[in-house]
Design a protein around this motif. Structure first.
Motif, PDB file in Angstrom:
ATOM      1  N   PRO A  27       0.824  -1.211   0.000  1.00 55.47           N
ATOM      2  CA  PRO A  27       0.000   0.000   0.000  1.00 55.47           C
ATOM      3  C   PRO A  27       0.856   1.258   0.000  1.00 55.47           C
ATOM      4  CG  PRO A  27      -0.805  -1.575   1.621  1.00 55.47           C
ATOM      5  CD  PRO A  27       0.512  -2.101   1.140  1.00 55.47           C
ATOM      6  N   ASN A  28       0.467   2.221  -0.812  1.00 55.84           N
ATOM      7  CA  ASN A  28       1.180   3.492  -0.892  1.00 55.84           C
ATOM      8  C   ASN A  28       0.636   4.430   0.178  1.00 55.84           C
ATOM      9  OD1 ASN A  28       2.486   5.815  -1.585  1.00 55.84           O
ATOM     10  ND2 ASN A  28       1.404   6.126  -3.518  1.00 55.84           N
ATOM     11  N   THR A  29       1.478   4.862   1.089  1.00 56.81           N
ATOM     12  CA  THR A  29       1.037   5.739   2.181  1.00 56.81           C
ATOM     13  C   THR A  29       1.624   7.143   2.072  1.00 56.81           C
ATOM     14  OG1 THR A  29       2.873   4.988   3.586  1.00 56.81           O
ATOM     15  CG2 THR A  29       0.795   3.785   3.747  1.00 56.81           C
ATOM     16  N   TYR A  31       0.579   9.684   0.634  1.00 52.09           N
ATOM     17  CA  TYR A  31      -0.419  10.743   0.731  1.00 52.09           C
ATOM     18  C   TYR A  31      -0.585  11.250   2.159  1.00 52.09           C
ATOM     19  CZ  TYR A  31      -3.233   6.721   2.180  1.00 52.09           C
ATOM     20  OH  TYR A  31      -3.689   5.601   2.818  1.00 52.09           O
ATOM     21  N   TYR A 259      -5.042  -0.673   1.361  1.00 51.73           N
ATOM     22  CA  TYR A 259      -5.514  -0.532  -0.017  1.00 51.73           C
ATOM     23  C   TYR A 259      -6.790   0.314  -0.075  1.00 51.73           C
ATOM     24  CZ  TYR A 259      -2.468  -4.627  -0.689  1.00 51.73           C
ATOM     25  OH  TYR A 259      -1.408  -5.490  -0.701  1.00 51.73           O
ATOM     26  N   GLN A 262      -6.072   3.980   0.778  1.00 54.01           N
ATOM     27  CA  GLN A 262      -5.395   4.650  -0.337  1.00 54.01           C
ATOM     28  C   GLN A 262      -6.400   5.123  -1.387  1.00 54.01           C
ATOM     29  OE1 GLN A 262      -2.118   2.386  -2.018  1.00 54.01           O
ATOM     30  NE2 GLN A 262      -2.499   3.249  -4.043  1.00 54.01           N
TER      31      GLN A 262
END
Length: 389
Positions: A27-29, A31, A259, A262
């Motif tokens: 997961p891209n965190t 942000y 997920y 995001q």
């Protein structure tokens, strides 16, 4: 039944979780860095786990005294006990957050403090900062994701902050939470402790995603109506009276939560605005009849509307019969606190207010006819009982 909170967990959330797990995506965190610049940010399995590890990161002595308001979730008290600390109860004000006068009286001897932005309404951060000095402070932001204080997002003001993304929270992504550490030494300790936790396997992850989808269906309009007719109020009240225990097995957070978070993050501003507008609509129309609280800051998020009434129980039953998911939030807070050492009369404002608090839905899943129905039903109760504020 108009649900009290939004338990949304969609097929898309489920799909995002399943595909992310199967392809082992991380997961891209990134942000979150804009909301918490310079902080160390960790997803955790629950908010109570975040509180425990924030306290452990302070390296406090066994039996350390932690200031906390009694109007809080029992899971917060369980987390304090799990960290081998004990609570010192501080009274609340009319905004349902720490009363600074009582904090001043009880400050001596505290080893740390937890402040709560109850229902997303920011506590008096400026005054608390003046009082606490170098005392370690945690912000309980379980209701306060996308709440702001003087243009700064909640969670940035003290040593640590904890957010909740569990069922009915904002945003509702099924579970888990966020631990924000604003102090370098503490972040090093937290990283070391969390890194030792066991991760959930694929089967547990998939089971979790499926369970959250079912839970969202149960708490949909149809599901809530069915529960209301099948389960009596005594059953629901007795169930909510139980203390939320600290989990016996700690794990790393479910990746599927990351997920879903995001994806929903891009929609948060719109969802916050919708909730804020819903709250303002009802408050503007009912403020002459009832004392009502909500975070209606121009950029903030209204987690729920709080209506204070001496006839709380009657109004609760009336609204529920009309198909409106009102709630007696933390109605058992005094009995919870007493199991952790609270003494009768210790926090008189709390004891008076706790029996008057009724939450009214204002979440982004509501439509205009829902707001009109709530307004009409409140008017009907007011007129039939000749109520004035």
């Amino acid at each position: 039944m108009i649900p009290r909170f939004n338990y949304s967990y969609s097929l898309r959330d489920t799909w995002d979780g399943i595909t992310g797990l199967l392809f082992n995506k991380k997961p891209n965190t990134s942000y979150l860095n804009d909301l918490f610049p310079g902080a160390a940010i960790y997803f955790v399995d629950s908010a109570r786990m975040g509180i425990k590890y924030a306290l452990l990161a302070f390296n406090l002595k066994p039996g350390a005294k932690i200031g906390i308001q009694p109007y809080t979730c029992s899971s917060m008290l369980a987390a304090i006990a799990a960290a081998n600390c004990r609570p010192v109860f501080i009274d609340i004000n009319e905004q349902l957050s720490l009363d600074c006068d009582d904090l001043r009286r009880k400050l001596t001897g505290l080893d740390a403090l937890i402040i709560t932005h109850t229902f997303g309404i920011p506590a008096n951060i400026t005054q608390i900062k003046q009082l606490t000095g170098q005392l370690p402070v945690i912000e309980d932001c379980a209701h306060a994701f996308h709440s702001w204080y003087e243009g700064i997002h909640a969670g940035n003001f003290f040593d640590a902050a904890v957010f909740s993304f569990g069922n009915g929270k904002f945003p509702s992504v099924g579970g888990g939470g966020l631990l924000v550490i604003n102090r370098r030494k503490s972040s090093e300790r937290v990283a070391g402790m969390l890194g030792k936790l066991k991760s959930s396997g694929l089967v547990r992850e998939l089971t979790f995603a499926g369970r959250q989808l079912v839970n969202a269906l149960i708490h949909s309009r149809v599901g809530e109506s069915t529960l209301y007719y099948l389960l009596n109020e005594n059953f629901l009240s007795n169930k909510s009276q139980q203390i939320s225990d600290y989990p016996t097995h700690e794990r790393q957070p479910y990746r599927s939560v990351g997920y879903a978070m995001q994806r929903q993050f891009t929609e948060l501003a719109i969802m916050s605005m919708k909730q804020r507008e819903n709250a303002r609509y009802l408050i503007d129309r009912q403020n002459s009849h009832y004392k009502m609280l909500a975070n209606v800051d121009d950029a903030g998020n209204s987690f729920a509307i709080v209506l204070l009434s001496h006839r709380r129980n009657e109004l609760y039953n009336f609204l529920r019969k009309k198909g409106i998911g009102a709630g007696k939030h933390f109605q058992h807070a005094k009995s919870w606190a007493m199991q952790f050492g609270y003494q009768h009369g210790e926090c008189p404002n709390f004891e008076q207010i706790v029996g008057e608090i009724l939450t009214i839905p204002c979440h982004y899943g509501m439509i205009s006819s829902d707001l009109q129905k709530i307004d009409q039903c409140l008017n009907e109760f007011t007129q039939s009982n000749n109520l004035t504020r």
